[in-house]
Design a protein around this motif. Structure first.
Motif, PDB file in Angstrom:
ATOM      1  N   LEU A 251     -23.328  46.856  56.944  1.00  0.00           N
ATOM      2  CA  LEU A 251     -23.081  45.624  56.142  1.00  0.00           C
ATOM      3  C   LEU A 251     -22.463  46.049  54.676  1.00  0.00           C
ATOM      4  N   PRO A 252     -21.610  45.237  54.209  1.00  0.00           N
ATOM      5  CA  PRO A 252     -21.220  45.595  52.930  1.00  0.00           C
ATOM      6  C   PRO A 252     -22.148  45.357  51.710  1.00  0.00           C
TER       7      PRO A 252
ATOM      8  N   LEU B  89     -13.746  47.520  45.421  1.00  0.00           N
ATOM      9  CA  LEU B  89     -13.907  48.390  44.176  1.00  0.00           C
ATOM     10  C   LEU B  89     -13.574  49.678  44.617  1.00  0.00           C
ATOM     11  N   ALA B  90     -13.982  50.346  45.652  1.00  0.00           N
ATOM     12  CA  ALA B  90     -13.381  51.345  46.129  1.00  0.00           C
ATOM     13  C   ALA B  90     -12.079  51.803  45.949  1.00  0.00           C
ATOM     14  N   GLU B  91     -11.270  50.546  46.578  1.00  0.00           N
ATOM     15  CA  GLU B  91      -9.869  50.835  46.515  1.00  0.00           C
ATOM     16  C   GLU B  91      -9.271  50.723  45.072  1.00  0.00           C
ATOM     17  N   MET B  92     -10.111  50.033  44.305  1.00  0.00           N
ATOM     18  CA  MET B  92      -9.500  49.870  42.806  1.00  0.00           C
ATOM     19  C   MET B  92     -10.007  51.216  42.100  1.00  0.00           C
TER      20      MET B  92
ATOM     21  N   MET C 206     -21.001  49.259  35.962  1.00  0.00           N
ATOM     22  CA  MET C 206     -22.046  50.395  36.177  1.00  0.00           C
ATOM     23  C   MET C 206     -21.355  51.430  37.018  1.00  0.00           C
ATOM     24  N   LEU C 207     -20.615  50.938  38.114  1.00  0.00           N
ATOM     25  CA  LEU C 207     -20.050  52.104  38.850  1.00  0.00           C
ATOM     26  C   LEU C 207     -19.140  53.033  38.296  1.00  0.00           C
ATOM     27  N   SER C 208     -18.619  52.596  36.988  1.00  0.00           N
ATOM     28  CA  SER C 208     -17.768  53.822  36.166  1.00  0.00           C
ATOM     29  C   SER C 208     -18.717  54.904  35.636  1.00  0.00           C
ATOM     30  N   SER C 209     -20.073  54.602  35.544  1.00  0.00           N
ATOM     31  CA  SER C 209     -20.828  55.563  35.231  1.00  0.00           C
ATOM     32  C   SER C 209     -21.262  56.557  36.176  1.00  0.00           C
ATOM     33  N   VAL C 210     -21.237  56.111  37.140  1.00  0.00           N
ATOM     34  CA  VAL C 210     -21.600  57.005  38.589  1.00  0.00           C
ATOM     35  C   VAL C 210     -20.434  57.589  39.225  1.00  0.00           C
ATOM     36  N   LEU C 211     -19.434  57.176  39.100  1.00  0.00           N
ATOM     37  CA  LEU C 211     -18.058  57.530  39.796  1.00  0.00           C
ATOM     38  C   LEU C 211     -17.266  58.602  39.106  1.00  0.00           C
ATOM     39  N   ARG C 212     -17.373  58.481  37.774  1.00  0.00           N
ATOM     40  CA  ARG C 212     -16.821  59.384  36.937  1.00  0.00           C
ATOM     41  C   ARG C 212     -15.400  59.823  37.405  1.00  0.00           C
ATOM     42  N   SER C 213     -14.569  58.942  37.661  1.00  0.00           N
ATOM     43  CA  SER C 213     -13.116  59.348  38.078  1.00  0.00           C
ATOM     44  C   SER C 213     -12.390  59.261  36.741  1.00  0.00           C
ATOM     45  N   GLU C 214     -11.233  59.848  36.666  1.00  0.00           N
ATOM     46  CA  GLU C 214     -10.317  59.343  35.671  1.00  0.00           C
ATOM     47  C   GLU C 214      -9.791  58.139  35.595  1.00  0.00           C
TER      48      GLU C 214
ATOM     49  N   ASN D 272     -20.581  53.968  48.060  1.00  0.00           N
ATOM     50  CA  ASN D 272     -21.637  53.479  48.424  1.00  0.00           C
ATOM     51  C   ASN D 272     -22.758  54.778  48.282  1.00  0.00           C
ATOM     52  N   GLN D 273     -22.307  56.087  48.413  1.00  0.00           N
ATOM     53  CA  GLN D 273     -23.169  57.104  48.416  1.00  0.00           C
ATOM     54  C   GLN D 273     -23.424  57.516  46.948  1.00  0.00           C
ATOM     55  N   ALA D 274     -22.545  57.244  45.915  1.00  0.00           N
ATOM     56  CA  ALA D 274     -23.067  57.438  44.664  1.00  0.00           C
ATOM     57  C   ALA D 274     -23.834  56.294  44.111  1.00  0.00           C
ATOM     58  N   VAL D 275     -23.767  55.074  44.568  1.00  0.00           N
ATOM     59  CA  VAL D 275     -24.675  54.355  44.352  1.00  0.00           C
ATOM     60  C   VAL D 275     -26.180  54.502  45.044  1.00  0.00           C
ATOM     61  N   SER D 276     -26.397  55.030  46.159  1.00  0.00           N
ATOM     62  CA  SER D 276     -27.544  55.360  46.614  1.00  0.00           C
ATOM     63  C   SER D 276     -28.190  56.393  46.048  1.00  0.00           C
ATOM     64  N   ARG D 277     -27.737  57.201  45.514  1.00  0.00           N
ATOM     65  CA  ARG D 277     -28.011  58.587  44.730  1.00  0.00           C
ATOM     66  C   ARG D 277     -28.541  57.902  43.303  1.00  0.00           C
TER      67      ARG D 277
END
Length: 163
Positions: A79-80, A24-27, A90-98, A36-41
């Motif tokens: 561990l991943p 997902l990070a690569e995508m 949900m990641l798209s709401s916490v990563l907020r990249s273009e 993972n930091q965005a998820v933990s926050r």
């Protein structure tokens, strides 16, 4: 991003379709550590049915299945995490990249298509089973017509009894 490239990164773990944090990070074009930091926050946005961390056994099994090299210099230290369909969205709401909106759309389309394919396969399997049942019934009826049951034959003639 093609559906095939997204689908090739979906794995079945604990009976759920999930995606690895590194994929997902690569995508999303971010570092795995940043994801993972965005998820933990934002942990409250990722309940257990959205994301979970793999056990050592699950990770070893997955590595052997998808031929991921062993961790070495610069490799994973933890561990991943894996994300279900809802977690990956949900990641798209916490990563907020273009790029997050494009990735989000590709993931949604892939999961929807996978559900459609599975539903089609189940429907086809059900129809084949019905067809096989009908063929079996027809075969049984044809067999009875071609080979009617034999009734016991009565002997013809005089039967002699000694008293």
């Amino acid at each position: 991003m093609s559906m095939e490239s997204v689908a090739s990164r979906i794995y079945l773990i604990r009976g759920q379709k999930v995606m690895l944090d590194s994929d997902l990070a690569e995508m999303y074009m971010v570092k795995t550590s940043a994801l993972n930091q965005a998820v933990s926050r934002n942990r409250e946005r990722f309940p257990q049915d959205f994301a979970f961390q793999l056990t050592e056994t699950e990770w070893e099994f997955l590595k052997s299945q998808i031929v991921i090299s062993n961790t070495g210099r610069g490799g994973r230290r933890k561990l991943p995490w894996v994300f279900t369909e809802y977690g990956s969205l949900m990641l798209s709401s916490v990563l907020r990249s273009e790029r997050s909106a494009q990735v989000n759309i590709a993931i949604v389309r892939t999961f929807v298509r996978m559900r459609e394919v599975l539903a089609t396969h189940k429907d086809v399997a059900r129809k084949i089973e019905e067809h096989d049942h009908h063929i079996g019934v027809l075969y049984d009826q044809l067999d009875r017509l071609l080979h009617p049951p034999q009734s016991p034959k009565r002997k013809i003639g005089y039967i002699w009894h000694e008293d």
